[in-house]
Enzyme design. Structure first.
Site: not given
Lengths: 340, 330
Positions: B60, B83, B85, B129
């Site tokens: 990420e 997600f 998160d 999530h």
């Protein structure tokens, strides 16, 4: 200018590369020396300003590492990209930054590169391919990788040099980015300036490997360790890999061994290293070493050198004068430039 | 008139903008053959190819870092973080890099990066999530934060986000993606909804509801119930963009109704609606006939068990009860 016929091959680490430096024009060789002086004198001036309490903030001095920035950046074309670090003055100057605008930024003036909003750690000149110094260790690695993706997608033939220190090699973004560049064969040179300490953490304690360039194996890319205080070697090796990048052969990890003569920042008592160690590295002064090469080749005389130094000293004085005479930003500008 | 889902509207916005501008490309995890974890990018690989529908490893921070670097040098990337998160894994890139580059460089650079991500709960995916983390991003100058609540808005806002020269956090809601109940007429052509312009989703006289994302749909449901059961006429205001925030539309509604309830799915403490309430109090205190009410997610991570999850996220029942209490109708 840099075209060479019958280039001599030299061996660096496991790589046999061309001695491109021998084909470089005299003017350019001299310009490289001048850039090294510009960095050295700019930093010495910066240190004086800090000592005299003229600076609101801090900076990280590049003294002792000049060969790496200049040798690497002179292997690029003017329109190639770099990303820099918190210790970024050297990269900016080598990339052609205007000393006046740099000094003005350092002094927090409106005329500075960032209108006084960035300071020492955020000098950038995107138009000239300098994608910015970065206050976060490893902060430029993802950005450099993205710039290399642009080069690949636009097929513009450009290359990126991503400068970072030994400390950044243990950041997660290093791992993620180098891997991504490898699988996508991006034209980026990851240039680790191993100056032996991440702030106070010695490399020997932060790594359990002999050479930081050994990390290349994990990503399936080329890589090697070079003498970062030898500008000729830096130039030759980076030139070699710049050409490979332009051919689409993918990234490389170069570890450039060097040393910062000064503390990490203005508030460093340097209790983690000995004076003997610092002195030993000062014996390997990259500028003196390069000067000996140029004297040996008959490119300069001691008198030329004196003149060159005087010229650079004068440029630094002019830059300081410009910066000191420049206005501070207006307080009303504080919320400008947040959004495009 | 054709009706499409929220997911289809988002996909259509990206497809059309990619046809318009070759600098627009997508990068993210499992967005190519797989079509994205929620299926948003299904079919896009076939049209645009691997270069522009760029599958990444599970990285990420580098996804956002690469997005920033390419945006800085002339591309217009759309990064997908599966997600919301997982945005936390890229937080240095988002907060310290993307948001600050323009300012740090004295306005001499731009980062036209869209970060699309799926937020919110209600799916039984539990604590890692299901979060609603928008307040983390609205707090950062330099970022724009967009949360569409319906297909029409999703398309127009995403097109504006792609055309915007700033980093935009575009938070989609999982419960809106495929639910046919929320299908809407969406024009086939390219259209823009300006970032920073809210919308009245339901006009009313008695009380203002300010809500975001999926809570807009839930509020509309509550508004219908309150009207039929209690004869209460609710006005539902959807800011659509959290930053920049259209405070004018909220203030003028509050001035009209004199009562306001702010509803969000995120945890109560430090939630975005705290900002909305604070501005209402500063700008329209004299128009208030009752205390401002906030209804938000409970102050705990999103739990797994359906019973607990329904307790954590504002439900129709909780919203209805809160509003009736405020209006003195027990």
């Amino acid at each position: 200018m840099r075209e060479v016929i019958n280039m001599r091959k030299i061996k660096v680490s496991d790589y046999e590369i061309e001695d491109r430096f021998s084909g470089v024009s005299k003017a350019l060789k001299l310009e490289m020396l001048k850039k090294m002086y510009e960095i050295r004198y700019f930093e010495e001036q910066a240190e004086q300003l800090i000592i005299r309490g003229k600076i609101h903030g801090t900076c990280h001095l590049y003294v002792g590492e000049e060969a790496t920035a200049v040798g690497a950046i002179y292997a690029l074309n003017k329109d190639d990209y770099i990303t820099s670090t918190h210790r970024g003055h050297g990269h900016c100057i080598a990339k052609g930054a205007d000393l006046k605008l740099m000094m003005a930024e350092f002094l927090g003036k409106k005329t500075g590169y960032c209108k006084g909003k960035g300071g020492s750690m955020h000098i950038a000149d995107v138009e000239q391919g300098n994608l910015g110094a970065n206050g976060v260790v490893g902060g430029g690695i993802g950005i450099a990788t993205g710039a290399a993706l642009t080069c690949k997608m636009k097929k513009n033939g450009k290359v990126v040099i991503c400068f970072f220190g030994d400390g950044a090699v243990n950041q997660g973004i290093f791992h993620e980015s180098v891997n991504m560049a490898s699988i996508w064969r991006l034209p980026v040179i990851y240039l680790c300036e191993n100056n032996q300490y991440g702030m106070s953490m010695p490399v020997k304690e932060a790594f359990n490997i002999e050479r930081l360039s050994d990390r290349r194996i994990a990503y399936g890319i080329d890589g090697l360790t070079i003498d970062g205080n030898n500008i000729v070697e830096v130039f030759n090796v980076v030139s070699h890999f710049v050409e490979r990048c332009r051919k689409g052969l993918g990234p490389v990890l170069i570890e450039s061994l060097t040393y910062r003569w000064k503390g990490h920042s203005k508030s460093d008592a340097q209790v983690y290293r000995t004076r003997e160690e610092v002195k030993a590295w000062m014996q390997k002064d990259p500028i003196e070493r390069y000067k000996r090469v140029l004297l040996g080749e008959g490119i300069i005389t001691p008198d030329d050198d004196r003149k060159l130094r005087a010229e650079v000293e004068n440029e630094i004085s002019e830059a300081l004068k410009f910066a000191e005479e420049s206005p501070f930003p207006e307080p009303s500008e504080v919320e400008e430039d947040v959004y495009a | 008139m054709r009706k499409i889902t929220y997911l289809e509207a988002i996909r259509e916005a990206m497809q059309q903008m990619m046809r318009e501008d070759e600098n627009v490309y997508l990068l993210g995890e499992d967005i190519a053959e797989y079509g994205g974890a929620f299926g948003v990018t299904v079919g896009m690989l076939e049209e645009f190819g691997k270069e522009r529908i760029r599958n990444t490893p599970i990285s990420e921070a580098a996804i956002i870092g690469v997005g920033i670097g390419s945006a800085l040098t002339g591309m217009r990337p759309i990064a997908e973080i599966m997600f919301s998160d997982f945005m936390t894994i890229a937080m240095d890139q988002i907060v310290n890099q993307a948001a600050k580059i323009r300012y740090m460089f004295g306005g001499k650079a731009k980062v036209p990066l869209v970060i699309r991500t799926a937020g919110g709960g209600g799916t039984g995916a539990a604590a890692q999530h299901s979060q609603s983390l928008e307040a983390l991003f609205t707090h950062i100058p330099g970022l724009k934060v967009v949360m569409p609540s319906c297909p029409y808005d999703a398309k127009g806002l995403l097109i504006s986000s792609i055309l915007d020269d700033n980093p935009v956090i575009f938070i989609e809601h999982k419960l809106l993606y495929k639910n046919k109940k929320y299908m809407q007429h969406v024009p086939e052509e390219i259209y823009r909804i300006p970032l920073g312009k809210g919308d009245i989703k339901r006009e009313g006289r008695d009380i203002t509801i300010v809500a975001t994302s999926f809570m807009v749909q839930r509020s509309l449901e509550v508004a219908d119930i309150l009207e039929s059961e209690e004869g209460i006429d609710c006005e539902v205001v959807d800011p659509r963009t959290l930053r920049p925030l259209d405070m004018d539309i909220i203030i003028s509604s509050v001035k009209k109704t004199g009562k306001v309830v702010c509803i969000e799915e995120a945890c109560y403490f430090g939630g975005f609606m705290g900002e909305v309430v604070s501005q209402i109090v500063e700008k329209a205190f004299d128009y208030l006939d009752a205390p401002v009410l906030r209804i938000a997610g409970r102050d705990c991570p999103v739990p797994y068990s359906l019973v607990l999850e329904e307790e954590m996220i504002p439900s129709v029942g909780r919203i209805k009860k809160g509003m009736l209490d405020l209006l003195g109708r027990f």
